[in-house]
Motif scaffolding. Structure first.
Motif, mmCIF file in Angstrom:
data_model
loop_
_atom_site.group_PDB
_atom_site.id
_atom_site.type_symbol
_atom_site.label_atom_id
_atom_site.label_comp_id
_atom_site.label_asym_id
_atom_site.label_seq_id
_atom_site.Cartn_x
_atom_site.Cartn_y
_atom_site.Cartn_z
ATOM 1 N N TYR A 5 58.807 73.989 63.313
ATOM 2 C CA TYR A 5 59.386 72.929 62.504
ATOM 3 C C TYR A 5 58.667 71.618 62.748
ATOM 4 O O TYR A 5 58.329 70.892 61.830
ATOM 5 C CB TYR A 5 60.852 72.802 62.895
ATOM 6 N N ARG A 31 55.460 71.466 61.189
ATOM 7 C CA ARG A 31 55.541 71.208 59.777
ATOM 8 C C ARG A 31 55.789 69.776 59.519
ATOM 9 O O ARG A 31 55.195 69.180 58.634
ATOM 10 C CB ARG A 31 56.682 72.001 59.195
ATOM 11 N N TYR A 82 52.874 67.679 60.020
ATOM 12 C CA TYR A 82 51.905 67.836 58.970
ATOM 13 C C TYR A 82 52.278 66.945 57.822
ATOM 14 O O TYR A 82 51.463 66.277 57.205
ATOM 15 C CB TYR A 82 51.897 69.294 58.530
ATOM 16 N N SER A 142 61.075 74.298 52.142
ATOM 17 C CA SER A 142 61.251 74.781 53.490
ATOM 18 C C SER A 142 62.501 75.566 53.533
ATOM 19 O O SER A 142 63.445 75.313 52.863
ATOM 20 C CB SER A 142 61.413 73.638 54.421
ATOM 21 N N GLN A 182 63.089 74.263 60.472
ATOM 22 C CA GLN A 182 61.679 74.373 60.494
ATOM 23 C C GLN A 182 61.247 73.493 61.564
ATOM 24 O O GLN A 182 61.346 72.313 61.487
ATOM 25 C CB GLN A 182 61.120 73.759 59.290
ATOM 26 N N SER A 225 58.411 72.316 63.425
ATOM 27 C CA SER A 225 56.980 72.451 63.554
ATOM 28 C C SER A 225 56.539 71.228 64.282
ATOM 29 O O SER A 225 57.143 70.204 64.219
ATOM 30 C CB SER A 225 56.338 72.492 62.200
ATOM 31 N N GLN A 231 58.584 68.657 54.080
ATOM 32 C CA GLN A 231 57.779 69.551 53.383
ATOM 33 C C GLN A 231 56.583 68.869 52.948
ATOM 34 O O GLN A 231 56.596 67.854 52.367
ATOM 35 C CB GLN A 231 58.522 69.884 52.203
ATOM 36 N N GLN A 232 55.607 69.413 53.162
ATOM 37 C CA GLN A 232 54.374 68.762 52.833
ATOM 38 C C GLN A 232 54.136 68.942 51.370
ATOM 39 O O GLN A 232 54.103 70.028 50.875
ATOM 40 C CB GLN A 232 53.276 69.475 53.577
#
Lengths: 150, 635
Positions: free
Chosen positions: B256, B259, B262, B332, B337, B339, B587-588
């Motif tokens: 998560y 993510r 990112y 997601s 998540q 990350s 969320q990217q």
């Protein structure tokens, strides 16, 4: 145990059913389950199959008369039909039902109808053949033992 | 042909005489099955109806050893029967079907079948089914003969709760595969370990908000790099939690964070910090302002909006529907998540690392990217024009402001009242386009926070994390802080708990920052995710959790926060989605493609964040505070 000519005939008939693709080795399994305790097992199962599947066929017929087709339902019937057909080793019938299901999945009504006709034909043919076979088998007497000729 | 394999393994001649219940609506198959089983020398009972089968089973739990059932039955779905048997009687169940589709088989397994056979069944296959009985009993601590231990707990222990499904609710199921065990029927106990971890079925652990909070706190304390399950477990000090539970949870958390980071690295961060201080604000959903949002979003209001990322409409759409607010759009998964948020990107960006927070759930978390918009979402609601935000059309409360990175620098800190919004809006916003998905958490009002506008420096962390609901509320200031969370440069923003929002900036306890948005449940937003954008340092994992996100609906990313960095990067703000668990999932989004739908969430997010700040009452770093407050005030 005289070599009964009927027996020979029976064997030939049986073999041809396999050779022509009407039956597959599941049928053999059925035969193997037949024994003294269960002397008519194969015939019993087949009879049961025909009785039950007649009902399914009827359901499918009726469903195909209602437009638009309820593919899910049709698929459901056919799934069952396929299950029992495969249990007795009815090879061609099983193949047709698989095809029918494919058409159902793709929503192809035409294909379904065509396949169903074909399926009914195969089904009827097999039935006739098996009935003849069993009849001969009864006349020919038990295969294994000659101890108690029928 | 070998008919049966009468091998007596045990004194009592098992498997001979094993009691099997066979269920199949097809008489042909049933007869065949019956015969086959008898040939294997089992003790067979047949029925063509699932209901009858259940009755038989319930009548006497010890009457049978094994159940074989068809999948496709008219009176009850085979899978359902499977579940019931597994739950109530804990017997091994074998599924039977003419259909061997992988999906079906998978379904069978996940429902707890210990085997899946294809019709037509062959005798060889049936000859071995006794192994399932033995296996189950073997791990039972009791001796098979003494089986009184047929009771559930024992039986259950035999299998690992290996089903390993992650519950949709975001429960983290312990994925524990039993050694060679077939999956057992699911066991829904929570956090309850059995005696023999290796072989026994472990009840699933539900990672509640509380538990998760502890987890995050522990991780924070240890430092994400040093956080090892064992230590975490110790710190958490929760009984009945095993190292394995923690390990698997940690793994997810790390993902998560990754993510998030990112996303955070994306240039455009939307600082959605809309922290709507109040629930009202958080209630994005309720914002009727959402409608406004539409306006904002997209429609014309937003001028080309820098945001590219969110298609205004998209955003609007999102906002409009409270549901939309939920994080739905977020790709997601609802799951957490985790990350690691790599902040690599952020360093340096002060700006903008605003992350767009997606405020999941209903709230439209207005993620104000600093845009006051959201803050005032309420105000905006009427869209009066909250226009503070510069561009932002804020018309709707829910405007989501994408926080553009650039904005952030700008003023975000702008404490100007509206300014905050405005400020941000200007800058942030979306580069002018307010249309962006401004999340407007109408509620955010407060906090719009700033999401991080700080861009510059500290703030950069925008962490606009719009915590779901609660957080936002309180934290208006938090938002700020939150925003800072985002700031990547800034220290890691790890917010493990709501209050911490502000904290982010601190250099961070985490460099790796786990950004936790501890969004209190206060935020009604579902999942207002607040995401911290980049905030964390390179490795700051952003982890939001704490939010009581339970309300968080499907993670919505509010993408609106795309923060446009002055750099001109169009970083799409990753929508942060706070999933149910309260994790902020960022969320990217590909640049320029904001998640339109997320806008809603962003707004929520922002609001959430804001709220948080507000509640907290303390400006995150002052900078934030400014923002948040100002926003608040402005509005």
């Amino acid at each position: 145990m005289e070599r009964n000519p009927m027996r020979r005939q029976l064997a030939v008939m049986r073999q041809s059913l396999f050779d022509q693709g009407y039956l597959d080795e599941q049928f053999v399994q059925l035969e193997e389950l037949q024994d003294d305790a269960n002397p008519n097992f194969v015939e019993e199962v087949v009879t049961l199959y025909y009785r039950d599947s007649a009902r399914l066929i009827l359901n499918v017929e009726q469903a195909l008369e209602r437009k638009p087709f309820d593919f899910n339902k049709l698929d459901g019937y056919m799934h069952q039909f396929k299950g029992s057909s495969s249990s007795i080793g009815a090879k061609k019938v099983k193949a047709e039902s698989t095809l029918f299901r494919e058409y159902c999945k793709s929503g192809n009504g035409e294909g379904c109808m065509r396949t169903f006709q074909q399926l009914k034909k195969e089904y009827a043919t097999l039935r006739k053949k098996l009935e003849a076979y069993f009849q001969l088998a009864r006349q020919a007497g038990p295969m294994e033992t000659a101890c108690h000729p029928k | 042909m070998t008919v049966e394999r009468v091998i007596s393994e045990t004194k009592d001649q098992f498997p001979i005489g094993m009691r099997v219940l066979a269920v199949d609506d097809d008489p042909t198959c049933l007869l065949l099955l019956d015969t086959l089983l008898r040939r294997c020398q089992y003790n067979v009972t047949t029925t063509s109806q699932a209901i009858t089968a259940l009755k038989l089973l319930r009548g006497n739990k010890n009457k049978f050893d094994l159940v074989i059932s068809d999948v496709h039955m008219p009176d009850m779905d085979g899978f359902k029967l499977l579940e019931l048997v597994g739950l109530e009687m804990d017997l091994p169940v074998i599924m039977l079907s003419a259909n061997g589709d992988t999906k079906l088989v998978m379904k069978g397994i996940t429902h707890g079948a210990c085997d899946y056979l294809l019709k037509p069944v062959r005798i060889e296959e049936l000859q071995n089914i006794w192994q399932h009985v033995v296996r189950r009993k073997k791990f039972d601590q009791n001796d098979w003969y003494n089986s009184g231990s047929q009771d559930k707990p024992h039986m259950g222990s035999g299998e690992a709760a290996g089903i390993g499904k992650v519950d949709q609710n975001g429960k983290l199921n312990k994925k524990r595969k039993d050694q060679n065990e077939d999956e057992d029927e699911e066991c829904d106990e929570n956090g309850h370990d059995n005696e023999d971890p290796s072989t026994q079925k472990k009840p699933r652990v539900v990672w509640s908000v509380e538990l998760h909070r502890k987890f995050v706190a522990a991780v924070n304390q240890l430092g994400i790099d040093k956080a090892v399950p064992k230590k975490i477990l110790e710190l958490m000090n929760v009984e009945k939690l095993t190292r394995e539970n923690v390990a698997s949870h940690l793994q997810k958390f790390r993902l998560y964070l990754k993510r998030i980071s990112y996303v955070a690295n994306q240039q455009a961060h939307m600082v959605a910090a809309l922290g709507s201080a109040d629930s009202t604000y958080l209630r994005m959903g309720s914002l009727n302002g959402l409608g406004d949002f539409h306006r904002l979003a997209g429609s014309d209001q937003l001028p080309n909006a820098g945001f590219r990322s969110f298609p205004p409409s998209g955003v609007l759409g999102r906002l409009n529907t409270p549901a939309g607010l939920g994080i739905h759009g977020l790709p997601s998964p609802g799951m957490i998540q985790l990350s690691h948020v790599q902040n690599s990107g952020n360093a340096g960006n002060d700006q903008s690392k605003l992350q767009s927070f997606v405020i999941p759930g209903n709230h439209n978390a207005n993620i104000l990217l600093g845009m006051p918009m959201s803050l005032e979402l309420d105000q905006l609601q009427n869209n009066k024009g909250v226009r503070h935000i510069g561009e932002l059309p804020t018309a709707d409360n829910t405007t989501v402001f994408p926080v553009s990175g650039s904005l952030i620098d700008a003023r975000v800190a702008g404490c100007s009242n509206n300014p905050l919004l405005g400020v941000t809006s200007n800058s942030l916003m979306l580069e002018g386009s307010s249309h962006q998905a401004i999340l407007h958490a109408t509620n955010l009002r407060d906090s719009v926070s700033t999401m991080v506008f700080q861009n510059g420096n500290t703030l950069s962390d925008f962490n606009c994390i719009a915590p779901a609901s609660n957080q936002l509320r309180d934290s208006k200031s938090n938002l700020q802080g939150q925003a800072s969370l985002i700031s990547c440069n800034a220290g890691p923003i790890i917010r493990s708990d709501p209050q911490e929002w502000n904290a982010p900036r601190k250099d961070a306890p985490y460099q790796s920052n786990i950004m936790c948005c501890s969004i209190n449940s206060s935020i009604p937003v579902n999942g207002a995710m607040v995401q911290l954008g980049q905030c964390l340092d390179q490795n700051n994992p952003v982890f939001h959790r704490n939010m009581d996100l339970d309300s968080i609906g499907p993670p919505n990313f509010v993408d609106p926060l795309s923060i446009k960095h002055n750099k001109g990067e169009s970083s799409a703000m990753e929508p942060l989605v706070i999933d149910k668990e309260g994790y902020l999932i960022v969320q990217q989004r590909p640049q320029g493609s904001y998640i339109p739908d997320n806008i809603g969430p962003l707004g929520d997010l922002a609001s959430a964040i804001m709220k948080q700040d507000q509640d907290k009452g303390k400006p995150a770093d002052g900078d934030f505070g400014c923002n948040a407050y100002s926003l608040r005030n402005c509005i």
